[in-house]
Scaffold this motif. Structure first.
Motif: not given
Length: 634
Positions: A566-575, A581-586, A595-600
């Motif tokens: 879900x986090x990789x498909x939404x590709x937006x900053x935030x949680x 149930x796991x949560x990912x902050x991007x 130039x795109x340096x990627x996501x942390x």
């Protein structure tokens, strides 16, 4: 802002003709270069671009024609005269003194000028120039130039021109050995030179670069100017190609479908933990029968040095090399040739051509090394040589001509044909299209595809990432002497390849940041590039009792293959919260040029206490800012 006077041409070349013997290199060629502009000088190999550049810079004299510089006739009898007038050339074939140091070569033209030299000041200036190019750490000022790779010598050539502070600079194929990141740095410098009032000419066969950096283009075909000073913005790639070669080229990267799956083909070349310090530290890869494998990386990554160690041109300190399952220990190119290998080296002039030999003699050099019997073994290969010459568009009636009388594209065709004559099991090509036009590139690509279809294992080393992705099935990425990733080309793009190829010191800064994140908050932290439904993992750190994501650095994953789709498909900053149930902050990263340096990202298990979103995002943003500050001061 520029006034009307700065829009007047700084240099005008009218009806310039140059004859070598009975052959015309230029016929009434014209060109105008203006301050505050970068003009692309384009054409196929042999069109006369380098000849016109060398005439303007005093290396050659015109047979006829007129050249005006600052509204006065330009009378230069030598390159020294041109330098004193304020005209410099970054040559395609480097003109460096091999026994002198990097520092001495950068300021070599100063030695011929009046006044005393302060080596302390020169060293300081040289360090600043190399920092601008992003290579102050990779080009020791006291190292002899003969010990540098071809790509590093090209950077010294660029630094030498920048040190002159000339009013007009001609860049003749300056990017041929540079990666996209290094090209980007050079373009920054060229833009600053343009903005300061310099006039620049840019000779290149990479049309995407022409559109990225030039304001106008002048196009030559067969020594004549067919388009002069045309605004780049009003042209398409097809327009330029039609002017250059008189026809449409089509898709040069057409890939022929393989009749067998990759896993069904036997491994022909297997390199295991190859070591040849200081450039090659731990390199491993394999190439299957009929496969085209790419070796990608930045200048100093160790790509060329690895090929030299495999081919017996550089002593090995460790590792193993197998050809068709048999371990080989070549200590010379002849031993490598007899083991079934061929290699087109990067530096055409210094490493491939014997200048005093004819086309035919250069063509049969590898055959002489492989042939074990009496004589030279030419008679067995003459029919094949004739067919190859015709296939490559080489004039069969000029076999006795000196190879140096041909264009760079023609020379490269002869060099490739040389190795095809010995029918190797493995063919390594280092920068095979360096300095050749789009038409010749198409011929070379078609030939490599035919070679692979015959079962030869092909290794292509290239700084042109578009080329690697266009012609290779797989790409092995190298950085600082190590293999970093081995991925299908279909799962990569230029951005992900550039990030994978970043120096290990640069990647380590982000890795330290990830380790600090998990030390503070637990979970799993990662850095990577999200492209569509794919994720390229560049670095990952897992805390104790974390939630494994299944990521490994140097690998590419489809979003649905991971634990955080879900986090990789939404590709937006935030949680983003996953189904389990796991949560990912991007947080997204980009440099000052966008130039795109990627996501942390930081992924935490269900029920874990989330860190403050804003403060964590600020810390990630601080990492980006520090990277940009380093770029600005580099």
């Amino acid at each position: 802002m520029t006034d009307s006077k700065t829009r007047e041409p700084l240099l005008v070349a009218r009806n310039v003709t140059r004859i070598f013997g009975s052959a015309y290199a230029l016929r009434d060629a014209t060109m105008a270069l203006r301050r505050h502009e970068i003009c692309g000088l384009l054409g196929a190999n042999g069109a006369g671009k380098s000849t016109l550049s060398r005439i303007v810079c005093g290396h050659l004299s015109p047979t006829s024609g007129e050249i005006l510089f600052k509204d006065a006739p330009l009378a230069v009898g030598s390159a020294r005269d041109a330098l004193r007038a304020g005209i410099a050339l970054v040559a395609q074939e480097t003109s460096l003194a091999p026994d002198m140091s990097v520092l001495e070569n950068i300021f070599l033209p100063r030695y011929a000028m009046p006044g005393r030299l302060s080596f302390a000041q020169l060293r300081q200036r040289a360090q600043a120039i190399l920092s601008e190019l992003g290579h102050d750490h990779a080009l020791p000022l006291d190292m002899e130039v003969r010990r540098l790779s071809a790509a590093q010598r090209q950077l010294v050539e660029i630094a030498k021109a920048l040190a002159l502070n000339a009013e007009l600079v001609i860049f003749d194929e300056p990017t041929a050995s540079l990666s996209p990141t290094e090209v980007d740095r050079l373009f920054d410098i060229m833009t600053r030179l343009k903005d300061s009032g310099k006039a620049l000419a840019f000779v290149s066969h990479r049309l995407e670069e022409v559109f990225a950096i030039t304001d106008r283009v002048t196009i030559l075909r067969e020594g004549r100017t067919v388009a002069e000073g045309v605004p780049t913005a009003g042209l398409s790639q097809n327009d330029i190609i039609r002017h250059m070669v008189g026809r449409d080229i089509g898709n040069v990267y057409r890939k022929a479908p393989s009749t067998k799956a990759a896993g069904e083909r036997p491994v022909v070349l297997d390199v295991v933990r190859l070591s040849a310090p200081p450039a090659v530290r731990d390199v491993s890869f394999s190439v299957r029968k009929g496969e085209i494998l790419g070796l990608g990386g930045l200048v100093g990554a160790g790509r060329s040095e690895s090929a030299e160690a495999i081919f017996g041109l550089r002593p090995r300190a460790g590792g193993q090399v197998f050809v068709a399952g048999k371990e080989i220990h070549p200590k010379s190119p002849i031993a490598a040739i007899r083991a079934g290998m061929g290699m087109v080296a990067e530096d055409r002039r210094a490493q491939n051509i014997v200048p005093d030999m004819t086309v035919g003699e250069n063509l049969f050099l590898a055959q002489m090394g492989k042939h074990r019997g009496l004589g030279r073994g030419h008679s067995l290969r003459r029919k094949q040589a004739g067919e190859l010459m015709a296939r490559l568009g080489l004039p069969a009636d000029r076999m006795d001509a000196n190879l140096l009388h041909f264009s760079g594209g023609m020379q490269q065709k002869v060099i490739i044909a040389r190795w095809l004559l010995i029918e190797p099991e493995v063919l390594i090509l280092d920068e095979p299209t360096k300095g050749v036009d789009i038409g010749t590139r198409q011929v070379i690509y078609e030939l490599l595809r035919e070679v692979a279809e015959k079962g030869i294992a092909v290794v292509v080393i290239s700084s042109d990432f578009e080329e690697l992705l266009g012609i290779c099935e797989r790409v092995v990425v190298m950085s600082d002497g190590y293999t970093i990733a081995d991925l299908p080309a279909s799962r990569l793009n230029e951005e992900s390849l550039t990030l994978l190829a970043a120096p290990r010191s640069s990647a380590e800064r982000n890795a330290v940041f990830l380790r600090d994140l998990v030390a503070r908050h637990g979970g799993t932290a990662f850095w990577g590039l999200i492209d569509g439904d794919q994720f390229v993992c560049l670095a990952v750190a897992e805390g104790k009792g974390g939630v494994p994501t299944g990521f490994a650095a140097g690998h590419v994953y489809f979003a649905q293959e991971t634990a955080i789709p879900a986090a990789l498909e939404e590709r937006k900053p935030g949680v983003v919260t996953e189904k389990d149930g796991r949560s990912t902050l991007l947080t997204r990263m980009s440099n000052r040029r966008g130039h795109d340096l990627g996501w942390i990202g930081l992924s935490l298990p269900p029920g874990a206490k989330l860190p403050d979103h804003e403060s964590l995002a600020d810390r990630m943003a601080g990492l980006i800012t520090s990277r940009q500050d380093e770029e600005i001061h580099a």
